[in-house]
Design a protein around this motif. Structure first.
Motif, PDB file in Angstrom:
ATOM      1  N   ARG A 115       0.830  -1.197   0.000  1.00  0.00           N
ATOM      2  CA  ARG A 115       0.000   0.000   0.000  1.00  0.00           C
ATOM      3  C   ARG A 115       0.875   1.263   0.000  1.00  0.00           C
ATOM      4  N   ALA A 116       0.451   2.279  -0.714  1.00  0.00           N
ATOM      5  CA  ALA A 116       1.202   3.538  -0.695  1.00  0.00           C
ATOM      6  C   ALA A 116       0.927   4.285   0.610  1.00  0.00           C
ATOM      7  N   ILE A 117       1.960   4.947   1.114  1.00  0.00           N
ATOM      8  CA  ILE A 117       1.804   5.762   2.323  1.00  0.00           C
ATOM      9  C   ILE A 117       2.351   7.150   2.034  1.00  0.00           C
ATOM     10  N   LEU A 118       1.470   8.129   2.118  1.00  0.00           N
ATOM     11  CA  LEU A 118       1.868   9.527   1.973  1.00  0.00           C
ATOM     12  C   LEU A 118       2.092  10.112   3.361  1.00  0.00           C
ATOM     13  N   GLY A 119       3.264  10.705   3.573  1.00  0.00           N
ATOM     14  CA  GLY A 119       3.561  11.347   4.852  1.00  0.00           C
ATOM     15  C   GLY A 119       3.551  12.861   4.698  1.00  0.00           C
ATOM     16  N   ILE A 120       2.906  13.549   5.629  1.00  0.00           N
ATOM     17  CA  ILE A 120       2.884  15.017   5.615  1.00  0.00           C
ATOM     18  C   ILE A 120       3.512  15.496   6.919  1.00  0.00           C
ATOM     19  N   THR A 121       4.511  16.370   6.805  1.00  0.00           N
ATOM     20  CA  THR A 121       5.132  16.894   8.014  1.00  0.00           C
ATOM     21  C   THR A 121       5.239  18.406   7.936  1.00  0.00           C
ATOM     22  N   GLY A 122       5.732  19.014   9.000  1.00  0.00           N
ATOM     23  CA  GLY A 122       5.808  20.467   9.094  1.00  0.00           C
ATOM     24  C   GLY A 122       5.709  20.847  10.568  1.00  0.00           C
ATOM     25  N   CYS A 123       5.917  22.105  10.865  1.00  0.00           N
ATOM     26  CA  CYS A 123       5.953  22.564  12.254  1.00  0.00           C
ATOM     27  C   CYS A 123       4.560  22.516  12.902  1.00  0.00           C
ATOM     28  N   PRO A 124       4.491  22.521  14.238  1.00  0.00           N
ATOM     29  CA  PRO A 124       3.190  22.574  14.910  1.00  0.00           C
ATOM     30  C   PRO A 124       2.378  23.777  14.415  1.00  0.00           C
ATOM     31  N   GLY A 125       1.137  23.523  14.049  1.00  0.00           N
ATOM     32  CA  GLY A 125       0.257  24.599  13.583  1.00  0.00           C
ATOM     33  C   GLY A 125       0.382  24.935  12.107  1.00  0.00           C
ATOM     34  N   ALA A 126       1.248  24.233  11.390  1.00  0.00           N
ATOM     35  CA  ALA A 126       1.455  24.563   9.967  1.00  0.00           C
ATOM     36  C   ALA A 126       0.282  24.130   9.088  1.00  0.00           C
ATOM     37  N   GLY A 127      -0.509  23.165   9.566  1.00  0.00           N
ATOM     38  CA  GLY A 127      -1.677  22.738   8.791  1.00  0.00           C
ATOM     39  C   GLY A 127      -1.598  21.301   8.286  1.00  0.00           C
ATOM     40  N   LYS A 128      -0.769  20.471   8.907  1.00  0.00           N
ATOM     41  CA  LYS A 128      -0.629  19.070   8.492  1.00  0.00           C
ATOM     42  C   LYS A 128      -1.954  18.317   8.572  1.00  0.00           C
ATOM     43  N   SER A 129      -2.603  18.398   9.734  1.00  0.00           N
ATOM     44  CA  SER A 129      -3.840  17.638   9.922  1.00  0.00           C
ATOM     45  C   SER A 129      -4.941  18.180   9.024  1.00  0.00           C
ATOM     46  N   ARG A 162       1.429  -1.218   5.328  1.00  0.00           N
ATOM     47  CA  ARG A 162       1.960  -1.420   3.970  1.00  0.00           C
ATOM     48  C   ARG A 162       1.605  -2.778   3.401  1.00  0.00           C
ATOM     49  N   ASP A 163       1.682  -3.820   4.243  1.00  0.00           N
ATOM     50  CA  ASP A 163       1.610  -5.153   3.614  1.00  0.00           C
ATOM     51  C   ASP A 163       0.599  -6.110   4.237  1.00  0.00           C
ATOM     52  N   GLU A 164      -0.310  -5.615   5.075  1.00  0.00           N
ATOM     53  CA  GLU A 164      -1.304  -6.521   5.680  1.00  0.00           C
ATOM     54  C   GLU A 164      -2.658  -6.270   5.030  1.00  0.00           C
ATOM     55  N   PHE A 165      -3.124  -7.249   4.252  1.00  0.00           N
ATOM     56  CA  PHE A 165      -4.349  -7.044   3.461  1.00  0.00           C
ATOM     57  C   PHE A 165      -5.444  -8.057   3.795  1.00  0.00           C
ATOM     58  N   ASP A 166      -5.165  -8.998   4.703  1.00  0.00           N
ATOM     59  CA  ASP A 166      -6.137 -10.060   4.969  1.00  0.00           C
ATOM     60  C   ASP A 166      -7.139  -9.688   6.049  1.00  0.00           C
ATOM     61  N   ASN A 167      -6.883  -8.598   6.727  1.00  0.00           N
ATOM     62  CA  ASN A 167      -7.724  -8.210   7.862  1.00  0.00           C
ATOM     63  C   ASN A 167      -7.626  -6.697   8.037  1.00  0.00           C
ATOM     64  N   PRO A 168      -8.594  -6.116   8.753  1.00  0.00           N
ATOM     65  CA  PRO A 168      -8.445  -4.681   9.036  1.00  0.00           C
ATOM     66  C   PRO A 168      -7.237  -4.451   9.944  1.00  0.00           C
ATOM     67  N   VAL A 169      -6.585  -3.318   9.762  1.00  0.00           N
ATOM     68  CA  VAL A 169      -5.534  -2.893  10.695  1.00  0.00           C
ATOM     69  C   VAL A 169      -6.112  -1.707  11.466  1.00  0.00           C
ATOM     70  N   TYR A 170      -6.057  -1.762  12.776  1.00  0.00           N
ATOM     71  CA  TYR A 170      -6.580  -0.664  13.595  1.00  0.00           C
ATOM     72  C   TYR A 170      -5.438   0.231  14.081  1.00  0.00           C
ATOM     73  N   ALA A 171      -5.637   1.521  13.948  1.00  0.00           N
ATOM     74  CA  ALA A 171      -4.637   2.489  14.383  1.00  0.00           C
ATOM     75  C   ALA A 171      -5.228   3.361  15.493  1.00  0.00           C
TER      76      ALA A 171
END
Ligand SMILES: Nc1ncnc2c1ncn2[C@@H]1O[C@H](COP(=O)(O)OP(=O)(O)O)[C@@H](O)[C@H]1O
Ligand SMILES: [Mg+2]
Length: 208
Positions: A18-32, A92-101
């Motif tokens: 699975r593709a994973i896009l990472g977004i970073t930046g300083c606190p309050g920059a607008g990542k979320s 990235r590589d677990e597709f047989d079941n849901p992954v909970y975060a």
């Protein structure tokens, strides 16, 4: 701008899983904020993407008390970086079941396990947080899990105004909010800014 970024996110694919896009930046920059807008736009187009915040890997207050670090929650050593790495690998590589975060509840400032379900059909993870490009272990291995890393920024005065306002919205008196930003968030911001050159793309969010 959002259309262009949404297209770029949709185009990410990863031969390793699975593709994973990472977004970073300083606190309050607008990542979320950007992560939510992206996932919303992707869903509108029928594309299965899920937001998984690094903030879910905040250590709980009980653990921070044992370590004596509660007064600087948000610093790099107040997160379970290894747990985040393990979850990204599973995503990235677990597709047989849901992954909970886990998610982070800003009302109680605590992580909540099992909050976010990533089901097998999910093609893209959008993850975001402060330390995705940091140079100390285990963060470089986290960087390796990311298909792309984006660094978001806005002018510092705007970022600081928004950051103080966010602390006030979640319960801090204005003076305590300003002090927290100066004493905790801004040292973290300096560390994050020093990782800026490690990103694949830089995004000015002033126009968002
Ligand atoms: N384009 C925008 N216009 C107005 N407020 C914004 C905008 N982007 C972000 N914010 C606000 O600024 C604050 C910081 O944004 P957030 O996405 O939480 O930053 P980060 O996740 O990088 O810490 C939040 O309260 C958010 O609602
Ligand atoms: Mg955030």
């Amino acid at each position: 701008m959002l259309d262009r970024l949404t297209d770029r996110a949709r185009g990410l694919s990863d031969p390793g899983g699975r593709a994973i896009l990472g977004i970073t930046g300083c606190p309050g920059a607008g990542k979320s904020t950007l992560a939510h807008l992206l996932v919303q736009a992707l869903h509108k187009g029928g594309f299965p993407a899920v937001w998984v915040p690094m903030d879910g890997f905040h250590l709980a207050d009980a653990a921070l008390d044992r370590l004596g670090r509660r007064d600087r929650k948000g610093a790099i050593d107040t997160f379970d970086g290894h747990g985040y790495l393990a979850t990204l690998r599973r995503l990235r590589d677990e597709f047989d079941n849901p992954v909970y975060a886990p998610d982070f509840d800003r009302e109680i400032e605590q992580p909540i396990a099992g909050s976010i379900a990533v089901d097998p059909a999910t093609r893209l993870i959008v993850t975001e947080g402060n330390y995705l490009l940091s140079r100390t272990d285990p963060w470089p291995r986290i960087r390796e899990q990311l298909t792309e890393a984006w660094y978001v920024e806005v002018a510092d005065d705007l970022r600081l105004t928004r950051l103080v306002a966010r602390h006030v919205r979640f319960g801090k008196p204005p003076e305590a909010a300003r002090r927290w930003v100066a004493e905790v968030d801004e040292p973290n911001a300096r560390l994050i800014a020093s990782t800026r050159d490690r990103a694949d793309l830089h995004i000015d969010l002033s126009q968002l």
